[in-house]
Design an enzyme around this catalytic site. Structure first.
Site, PDB file in Angstrom:
ATOM      1  N   GLU A  13      11.349   1.822   8.167  1.00  0.00           N
ATOM      2  CA  GLU A  13      11.610   0.495   7.622  1.00  0.00           C
ATOM      3  C   GLU A  13      12.945  -0.083   8.093  1.00  0.00           C
ATOM      4  OE1 GLU A  13       8.925   0.618   3.550  1.00  0.00           O
ATOM      5  OE2 GLU A  13      10.846   1.664   3.523  1.00  0.00           O
ATOM      6  N   ASP A 197      -1.361  -1.348   3.275  1.00  0.00           N
ATOM      7  CA  ASP A 197      -2.622  -0.734   2.817  1.00  0.00           C
ATOM      8  C   ASP A 197      -3.045  -1.442   1.531  1.00  0.00           C
ATOM      9  OD1 ASP A 197      -0.193   1.213   1.873  1.00  0.00           O
ATOM     10  OD2 ASP A 197      -1.671   0.958   0.297  1.00  0.00           O
TER      11      ASP A 197
HETATM   12  N1  ADE Z   1       3.850   1.648  -0.365  1.00  0.00           N
HETATM   13  C1  ADE Z   1       2.947   1.243   0.542  1.00  0.00           C
HETATM   14  N2  ADE Z   1       1.699   1.484   0.115  1.00  0.00           N
HETATM   15  C2  ADE Z   1       1.818   2.058  -1.096  1.00  0.00           C
HETATM   16  C3  ADE Z   1       0.898   2.571  -2.048  1.00  0.00           C
HETATM   17  N3  ADE Z   1      -0.417   2.506  -1.824  1.00  0.00           N
HETATM   18  N4  ADE Z   1       1.376   3.115  -3.182  1.00  0.00           N
HETATM   19  C4  ADE Z   1       2.700   3.176  -3.396  1.00  0.00           C
HETATM   20  N5  ADE Z   1       3.623   2.721  -2.540  1.00  0.00           N
HETATM   21  C5  ADE Z   1       3.188   2.169  -1.401  1.00  0.00           C
END
Ligand code: ADE
Length: 229
Positions: A13, A197
């Site tokens: 990041e 995601d």
């Molecule tokens: N950061 C990116 N995706 C995530 C997820 N599914 N759960 C927690 N933190 C995240």
């Protein structure tokens, strides 16, 4: 003009930030590395905390108390809750809450402890700057609640529970702890996330696939903001 902290949770990041910095000076402290640098004439301190609420609280405290930063900008990735957020889309937090903070046994709401608040708002001026940047770049920027917990969410039911309980649009693992620190120390802060995601059954694979590209989307946007604060 004071120093600006730019933090992420993971190396991926902050790497797309550091590649644009000049005069980088590394300081090793508290099992971490802090990069004092300049970006287009502004003094910045860049660091990644490691994942989770405790590490991100520690790093944000140090950026403020040891490195004397006067504002904190967070850049990173998140899991989408809102169905209008797709991979690579950006969301800014108007407020942040902790979905894993639970003393409901004593009659309190989820995310609440006495003398705290469920949702901590981010700085309104920094949000306004983000909206200006979005307009100038022709980017759609969603604004909403981001929910934080010490858990990678990869399950539709858990995601729906967070959505319903906190009216959250995205979830991640650091924003609310940075919010608690900055709120307590009266430091303006801003949390930006690009979606990696959808926090469902394929979240682990999507996260690995899209971490780098989404982290770069977020980092590029944050750098545009630094020029305007
Ligand atoms: N950061 C990116 N995706 C995530 C997820 N599914 N759960 C927690 N933190 C995240």
């Amino acid at each position: 003009m004071g120093k600006i902290a730019i933090m992420g949770a993971m190396r991926e990041e902050i790497e797309p930030l550091l590649s644009h910095m000049d005069n980088i000076k590394e300081t090793h402290y508290a099992n971490n590395t802090f990069y004092e640098a300049s970006y287009k004439g502004r003094d910045v301190v860049v660091a990644y905390s490691k994942i989770g609420k405790v590490f991100s609280a520690l790093t944000s405290i140090l950026l403020i108390e040891k490195f004397r930063c006067e504002m904190v900008l967070f850049s990173g990735v998140a899991g989408a809750i809102s169905s209008d957020l797709k991979i690579g889309d950006l969301i800014i937090a108007d407020g942040l809450c902790q979905h894993d903070l639970d003393i409901t046994a004593f009659g309190h709401p989820y995310g609440f402890v006495p003398e705290g608040e469920v949702c901590i708002p981010t700085d309104v001026k920094l949000r306004a700057i983000a909206k200006e940047v979005a307009i100038s770049k022709g980017i759609t920027l969603k604004e909403g609640v981001i929910s934080t917990g010490d858990q990678f969410v990869a399950c539709g039911e858990k995601k729906e529970w967070v959505a319903k309980t906190f009216k959250a649009d995205a979830l991640e693992m650091e924003g609310a702890s940075v919010a608690v620190v900055c709120n307590a120390l009266n430091i303006p802060f801003f949390i930006l996330r690009a979606i990696s995601d959808s926090a469902d059954g394929s979240a682990d694979v999507d996260f690995d696939t899209f971490l780098a590209s989404s982290a770069k989307v977020s980092a590029d946007f944050i750098l545009e903001m630094v020029e305007r604060v």
